[in-house]
Design a protein around this motif. Structure first.
Motif, PDB file in Angstrom:
ATOM      1  N   LEU A 206     -26.472  -1.556  24.240  1.00 51.94           N
ATOM      2  CA  LEU A 206     -26.143  -2.775  23.508  1.00 51.94           C
ATOM      3  C   LEU A 206     -27.418  -3.523  23.122  1.00 51.94           C
ATOM      4  N   ARG A 207     -28.419  -3.489  23.982  1.00 53.23           N
ATOM      5  CA  ARG A 207     -29.672  -4.194  23.677  1.00 53.23           C
ATOM      6  C   ARG A 207     -30.361  -3.603  22.438  1.00 53.23           C
ATOM      7  N   ASP A 208     -30.134  -2.304  22.179  1.00 54.59           N
ATOM      8  CA  ASP A 208     -30.725  -1.697  20.977  1.00 54.59           C
ATOM      9  C   ASP A 208     -30.168  -2.352  19.715  1.00 54.59           C
ATOM     10  N   TYR A 209     -28.852  -2.581  19.707  1.00 54.67           N
ATOM     11  CA  TYR A 209     -28.234  -3.273  18.567  1.00 54.67           C
ATOM     12  C   TYR A 209     -28.748  -4.712  18.478  1.00 54.67           C
ATOM     13  N   LYS A 210     -28.756  -5.387  19.626  1.00 50.61           N
ATOM     14  CA  LYS A 210     -29.158  -6.796  19.641  1.00 50.61           C
ATOM     15  C   LYS A 210     -30.587  -6.969  19.139  1.00 50.61           C
ATOM     16  N   ASN A 211     -31.497  -6.090  19.564  1.00 47.54           N
ATOM     17  CA  ASN A 211     -32.900  -6.199  19.159  1.00 47.54           C
ATOM     18  C   ASN A 211     -33.097  -5.880  17.674  1.00 47.54           C
ATOM     19  N   ALA A 212     -32.141  -5.151  17.080  1.00 41.69           N
ATOM     20  CA  ALA A 212     -32.295  -4.759  15.678  1.00 41.69           C
ATOM     21  C   ALA A 212     -31.734  -5.787  14.707  1.00 41.69           C
ATOM     22  N   ILE A 213     -30.942  -6.731  15.203  1.00 42.78           N
ATOM     23  CA  ILE A 213     -30.321  -7.726  14.314  1.00 42.78           C
ATOM     24  C   ILE A 213     -31.380  -8.699  13.797  1.00 42.78           C
ATOM     25  N   THR A 214     -31.401  -8.867  12.464  1.00 43.70           N
ATOM     26  CA  THR A 214     -32.304  -9.823  11.811  1.00 43.70           C
ATOM     27  C   THR A 214     -31.512 -10.614  10.782  1.00 43.70           C
ATOM     28  N   SER A 215     -32.215 -11.464  10.084  1.00 43.86           N
ATOM     29  CA  SER A 215     -31.554 -12.239   9.018  1.00 43.86           C
ATOM     30  C   SER A 215     -31.139 -11.335   7.862  1.00 43.86           C
ATOM     31  N   ARG A 216     -31.650 -10.111   7.831  1.00 44.12           N
ATOM     32  CA  ARG A 216     -31.326  -9.183   6.733  1.00 44.12           C
ATOM     33  C   ARG A 216     -30.194  -8.216   7.106  1.00 44.12           C
ATOM     34  N   THR A 217     -29.638  -8.354   8.304  1.00 43.97           N
ATOM     35  CA  THR A 217     -28.592  -7.427   8.744  1.00 43.97           C
ATOM     36  C   THR A 217     -27.290  -7.689   7.999  1.00 43.97           C
ATOM     37  N   GLY A 218     -26.736  -6.624   7.406  1.00 48.07           N
ATOM     38  CA  GLY A 218     -25.463  -6.744   6.690  1.00 48.07           C
ATOM     39  C   GLY A 218     -24.275  -6.359   7.550  1.00 48.07           C
ATOM     40  N   LEU A 219     -24.465  -5.358   8.396  1.00 53.69           N
ATOM     41  CA  LEU A 219     -23.371  -4.929   9.279  1.00 53.69           C
ATOM     42  C   LEU A 219     -23.901  -3.990  10.356  1.00 53.69           C
ATOM     43  N   MET A 220     -23.058  -3.769  11.361  1.00 58.30           N
ATOM     44  CA  MET A 220     -23.304  -2.732  12.358  1.00 58.30           C
ATOM     45  C   MET A 220     -22.251  -1.650  12.133  1.00 58.30           C
ATOM     46  N   LEU A 221     -22.725  -0.415  11.981  1.00 64.36           N
ATOM     47  CA  LEU A 221     -21.833   0.710  11.704  1.00 64.36           C
ATOM     48  C   LEU A 221     -21.678   1.568  12.954  1.00 64.36           C
ATOM     49  N   LYS A 222     -20.444   1.815  13.343  1.00 67.48           N
ATOM     50  CA  LYS A 222     -20.152   2.718  14.452  1.00 67.48           C
ATOM     51  C   LYS A 222     -19.412   3.920  13.873  1.00 67.48           C
ATOM     52  N   VAL A 223     -19.960   5.117  14.061  1.00 65.69           N
ATOM     53  CA  VAL A 223     -19.377   6.337  13.500  1.00 65.69           C
ATOM     54  C   VAL A 223     -18.807   7.182  14.627  1.00 65.69           C
ATOM     55  N   HIS A 224     -17.520   7.459  14.543  1.00 68.04           N
ATOM     56  CA  HIS A 224     -16.896   8.319  15.553  1.00 68.04           C
ATOM     57  C   HIS A 224     -17.302   9.766  15.283  1.00 68.04           C
ATOM     58  N   THR A 225     -17.832  10.422  16.284  1.00 68.89           N
ATOM     59  CA  THR A 225     -18.287  11.811  16.122  1.00 68.89           C
ATOM     60  C   THR A 225     -17.088  12.742  16.266  1.00 68.89           C
TER      61      THR A 225
END
Length: 464
Positions: A206-225
């Motif tokens: 979860l911290r990987d997602y949190k650290n990647a969020i910026t003012s330019r983030t449009g969405l978080m994509l989760k892809v089911h394998t």
């Protein structure tokens, strides 16, 4: 007779047109194609004369060649095959067969006019989204929904509408490739979103997602394998945790489920796959899935989610480019309606009926098919029934071998490979598989009314 004399004895096209068999071609296929067939047959005969392969010219043979040539040219490229492979959602063979009621609906709207974009009560222009939106919402609990022409289009539209010129965060372990070398990074690039990879192949926190969020983030994509699994020392973030993180930072969460499941398949002994409804209940802003894999409908991409998100998608210019036609909408609507009554669902939707077929029924089907083959083919083959495995196919349930009972044939003359080829080149083509030098026919993917056709095809192959 020398070559020049043989060439001079070739009949003229006008003479051939007067023949009864050629006149029948003319009546059926028209003059242009008939003339082309005759000229092809004449050219082939000339070449054979010059090569010394024939010593007598026969108008009957030339007419027969024209008939054969035209029959081959007139045959449709897209035509029915018999699937005896045991792969239920066979991508190369058209994926999921439709329920009969869906086929009837397609024929009805194809035959005449329809309410595609016409609102009967008001007499005004309507929206094609209305034919399936309420059904998808009812079956998934979503606030709003729409359907497009496949799941790749659904992902493309979702990314373009929500993250164009913005960043889209995705785990490295979810950068999947599906059939035809189609990759998630490619579709993200085409959408105009900037892909931000996080985590590693086997672990994303979860911290990987949190650290990647910026003012330019449009969405978080989760892809089911859906077409592979990473097992062992692994970790991925749950959808619920992503949704909570997204709510905290005002970032929408988009889950691409791929296969498209509306009901829990685990109760039938199949691996549990995430359902669209579960993702909606977990709070995903947008969920996409296929309509023609485990859902059992026509090729389509289903999008379900929050009302404001779906509204953006409907207004996006790409929505028109990837919209469904009237025939696909008709089939999808009827398929979705069947989900409102599970008794009808498993009886009428072929994909679900095949996936949930009991072992006892498969054994009975295999014995009947084996008896039909012996009756039609005599002693041309050693015929036995044997335990084997089917697959869901279509990139779904990749880790699950589904127990089945097959009919296994060993030809007394020739090889299993040559037998497979003769069946494949027949009309209709019978598509089977080979294992341990035996041809396997899996009744899971055969309709019962196809058993006689399979037996007849084997009898023809035995005589060839």
């Amino acid at each position: 007779m020398d070559t020049n004399t043989l060439l001079r004895s070739l009949p003229k096209v006008d003479e051939l047109l007067k023949r009864e068999d050629v006149a029948a071609l003319d009546a059926t296929h028209g003059r242009p194609l008939t003339l082309e067939a005759l000229r092809e047959a004449l050219d082939a005969t000339r070449a054979a004369v010059r090569a010394g392969e024939i010593v007598e010219v026969s108008a009957d043979a030339i007419a027969a060649d024209a008939v054969a040539w035209l029959a081959l040219k007139a045959r449709r490229s897209l035509r029915r095959v018999i699937n005896a492979t045991g792969i239920v959602v066979h991508t190369n063979l058209g994926r999921s067969p439709l329920a009969e009621t869906a086929i009837e609906a397609v024929a009805e709207v194809a035959r005449g006019y329809s309410t595609l974009e016409y609102d009967v009560p008001s007499g005004q222009r309507g929206s094609r989204h209305v034919h399936v939106e309420d059904l998808i919402c009812r079956l998934t609990g979503a606030e709003a929904a729409m359907a497009v022409n496949n799941n790749a289009s659904a992902v493309l539209l979702g990314l373009a509408a929500l993250a164009r010129r913005k960043e889209a965060i995705v785990s490295r372990g979810q950068l999947v490739e599906i059939g035809g070398s189609f990759r998630i990074p490619d579709i993200m690039r085409e959408s105009g979103a900037k892909m931000v990879e996080i985590g590693t192949t086997n672990k994303t926190h979860l911290r990987d997602y949190k650290n990647a969020i910026t003012s330019r983030t449009g969405l978080m994509l989760k892809v089911h394998t859906s077409n592979y699994r990473v097992v062992g020392f692994t970790e991925e973030v749950s959808l619920e945790d992503l949704v909570a993180l997204g709510a905290e930072h005002g970032v929408p969460v988009f889950e691409d489920q791929g296969s498209g499941v509306l009901i829990d398949l685990a109760r039938f002994g199949l691996p549990g796959e995430p359902t669209i409804g579960a993702a909606v209940a977990a709070g995903a802003d947008l969920v996409s899935a296929s309509g023609d894999k485990l859902l059992g409908g026509p090729q389509a991409g289903i999008l379900a989610g929050k009302r404001d998100v779906i509204a953006k998608l409907k207004k996006h210019p790409l929505a028109r480019a990837v919209r469904l036609d009237k025939m696909t909408l008709a089939a999808l609507e009827v398929t979705l309606r069947l989900y409102l009554d599970e008794r009808r669902l498993f009886a009428e939707v072929p994909t679900l009926r095949m996936l949930t077929m009991t072992q006892a029924k498969l054994e009975r089907r295999a014995r009947r098919l084996a008896d039909a083959i012996v009756s039609a083919c005599g002693e041309a083959f050693d015929v036995v029934t044997a335990a084997d495995t089917s697959r869901a196919g279509g990139g779904a349930l990749p880790m699950k071998d589904i127990p089945t009972t097959v009919v296994a044939l060993a030809p007394h003359r020739g090889s299993a490979t040559s037998l497979e080829e003769r069946l494949r080149l027949g009309e209709p083509a019978v598509i089977a598989r080979i294992k341990d030098d035996r041809l396997l026919l899996d009744p899971r993917t055969l309709r019962e009314d196809e058993d006689p056709e399979v037996a007849s095809a084997l009898a023809r192959a035995a005589r060839a």
